[in-house]
Design a protein around this motif. Structure first.
Motif, PDB file in Angstrom:
ATOM      1  N   TYR A  43      -7.557 -14.726  -0.891  1.00 41.35           N
ATOM      2  CA  TYR A  43      -8.558 -13.823  -0.301  1.00 41.35           C
ATOM      3  C   TYR A  43      -7.905 -12.915   0.737  1.00 41.35           C
ATOM      4  N   ASN A  44      -7.066 -13.488   1.590  1.00 40.06           N
ATOM      5  CA  ASN A  44      -6.429 -12.698   2.637  1.00 40.06           C
ATOM      6  C   ASN A  44      -5.423 -11.703   2.070  1.00 40.06           C
ATOM      7  N   ILE A  45      -4.742 -12.082   1.011  1.00 40.21           N
ATOM      8  CA  ILE A  45      -3.829 -11.140   0.371  1.00 40.21           C
ATOM      9  C   ILE A  45      -4.616  -9.959  -0.200  1.00 40.21           C
ATOM     10  N   GLN A  46      -5.750 -10.259  -0.846  1.00 36.41           N
ATOM     11  CA  GLN A  46      -6.600  -9.199  -1.372  1.00 36.41           C
ATOM     12  C   GLN A  46      -7.024  -8.235  -0.266  1.00 36.41           C
ATOM     13  N   GLU A  47      -7.466  -8.787   0.861  1.00 36.65           N
ATOM     14  CA  GLU A  47      -7.919  -7.957   1.967  1.00 36.65           C
ATOM     15  C   GLU A  47      -6.774  -7.124   2.550  1.00 36.65           C
ATOM     16  N   ALA A  89      -7.783 -23.936   0.564  1.00 36.54           N
ATOM     17  CA  ALA A  89      -6.604 -23.374   1.221  1.00 36.54           C
ATOM     18  C   ALA A  89      -5.987 -22.279   0.362  1.00 36.54           C
ATOM     19  N   VAL A  90      -5.840 -22.537  -0.925  1.00 34.41           N
ATOM     20  CA  VAL A  90      -5.274 -21.543  -1.836  1.00 34.41           C
ATOM     21  C   VAL A  90      -6.216 -20.348  -1.958  1.00 34.41           C
ATOM     22  N   ASP A  91      -7.512 -20.613  -2.042  1.00 35.82           N
ATOM     23  CA  ASP A  91      -8.485 -19.513  -2.081  1.00 35.82           C
ATOM     24  C   ASP A  91      -8.361 -18.634  -0.832  1.00 35.82           C
ATOM     25  N   PRO A 103       2.815 -25.710  -5.033  1.00 39.84           N
ATOM     26  CA  PRO A 103       3.523 -25.904  -3.759  1.00 39.84           C
ATOM     27  C   PRO A 103       2.588 -26.089  -2.561  1.00 39.84           C
ATOM     28  N   THR A 104       1.488 -25.341  -2.529  1.00 45.89           N
ATOM     29  CA  THR A 104       0.536 -25.469  -1.421  1.00 45.89           C
ATOM     30  C   THR A 104      -0.147 -26.826  -1.466  1.00 45.89           C
ATOM     31  N   PRO A 112      -4.298 -19.226  10.954  1.00 47.47           N
ATOM     32  CA  PRO A 112      -4.749 -20.392  11.722  1.00 47.47           C
ATOM     33  C   PRO A 112      -5.617 -21.370  10.955  1.00 47.47           C
ATOM     34  N   ALA A 113      -6.304 -20.938   9.915  1.00 49.05           N
ATOM     35  CA  ALA A 113      -7.175 -21.843   9.169  1.00 49.05           C
ATOM     36  C   ALA A 113      -6.396 -22.714   8.175  1.00 49.05           C
ATOM     37  N   LEU A 114      -5.090 -22.480   8.058  1.00 53.84           N
ATOM     38  CA  LEU A 114      -4.258 -23.218   7.117  1.00 53.84           C
ATOM     39  C   LEU A 114      -3.271 -24.099   7.871  1.00 53.84           C
TER      40      LEU A 114
END
Length: 352
Positions: A30-34, A24-26, A265-266, A53-55
């Protein structure tokens, strides 16, 4: 460290990346990087990631601490760049390994795998504490610190099944918070084993250790896996680092989640609301978790129907972790055979 993979490429070597945080953290990083590469503004980026949606449904406060403050320059900015930068060449590695297992984070695993092939190889915990396929596999690696734990073990042996609260935090607390934790433990009426580093003992209330000697033991170090595996331990009060979270899940120990920073936190969100194997403390307006809150959370885990439900969920995840560990040996065999095929030509090249 993306530069390691780049160096491997320059040397003509195969490159594998191991991600040691939750999937989940990965996925968040990853999405922030993108999105950063697409120049999406931080305020929009935060909302997009929290609703991904995946989280699980995340509030901003459930995101990793480095992410929460990204709308403004903060002391976390450089750290955020480092953790997000791990994914700058994510698709370039030959292998991607993640310390999780499919049933634990199915949606996040499936989504990340849709971006490129990954192999969940968790829980990466010594075999002795999971399936005992390797009886002498009791530690993560060699350690120079070998304290005498006989007294601690004897104390645990003297307690009833599931009656002890184990308290261990990887990061440090200020004096006021230490006092609130101390009095909350005492008010709960539960036996407790609390790991407090020698340098931190001065933050404890005066005479607290002596006054609690009938109910509690304070130590400077513990073999955490051994403690969590002990029959008398019924609750783990933790900052929710990923290793500690996986250990508690794999050994079926309910948790009181007290996250501080980074991925905690996550992880705490998933502990309390997704896997439902514990409760998460709430801080007051000053950021302090009061003694009343500490007591209430411990009692919620240790007593009543809610506690029974948490224990049932913990037992369920323990069994799933053990199944995943069994399957993990198939992955290890695959890696062994693949490594032989990969490194044999590389070895011959460097021997010339």
């Amino acid at each position: 460290m993306p530069w390691v993979l780049e160096t491997a490429r320059q040397l003509g070597l195969i490159g594998a990346s191991l991600f040691t945080q939750s999937c989940a953290v990965d996925t968040v990083y990853y999405n922030i990087q993108e999105m950063q590469e697409k120049k999406i503004p931080p305020e929009k980026l935060l909302v997009t990631v929290s609703r991904f949606p995946a989280l699980a449904a995340l509030e901003i406060a459930d995101l990793p601490s480095f992410v929460q403050g990204m709308e403004s320059e903060s002391e976390y900015s450089s750290l955020l760049n480092q953790v997000v930068g791990q994914f700058s060449n994510f698709k370039d590695a030959d292998w991607i390994f993640v310390n999780t297992f499919n049933t634990l984070e199915e949606e996040a695993v499936n989504w990340l795998a849709s971006q490129r092939s990954i192999k969940p190889i968790g829980p990466m915990i010594p075999s002795f504490y999971l399936d005992r396929q390797l009886e002498d596999d009791k530690e993560y690696g060699p350690s120079l610190f070998k304290p005498n734990l006989d007294g601690c073990n004897e104390w645990l042996d003297s307690k009833e099944n599931g009656s002890v609260v184990y308290v261990s935090f990887g990061s440090l607390h200020w004096r006021e918070q230490m006092a609130e934790i101390a009095w909350g433990l005492k008010r709960s009426g539960c036996c407790f084993l609390w790991v407090v580093r020698e340098s931190e003992r001065k933050k404890l209330p005066i005479n607290f250790a002596e006054e609690s000697s009938g109910k509690g033991v304070i130590v400077t170090w513990s073999q955490q896996l051994e403690v969590l595996a002990h029959r008398s331990v019924g609750c783990f009060m933790t900052h929710c680092g990923w290793n500690s979270t996986l250990e508690a899940l794999s050994l079926g120990v309910p948790m009181v989640a007290m996250p501080q920073w980074t991925d905690q936190p996550t992880n705490a969100k998933y502990i309390a609301d997704v896997w439902q194997v514990g409760v998460r403390v709430k801080a007051n307006e000053k950021g302090i978790v009061t003694k009343e809150e500490v007591e209430g959370c411990i009692r919620e885990v240790m007593e009543g129907e809610r506690g029974n439900e948490i224990r049932r969920n913990s037992e369920k995840w323990m069994k799933l972790a053990q199944t995943a560990a069994d399957e993990g040996y198939g992955v290890l065999r695959y890696l062994t055979m693949s490594s032989a095929r990969v490194f044999e030509p590389a070895a011959s090249r460097f021997s010339r």
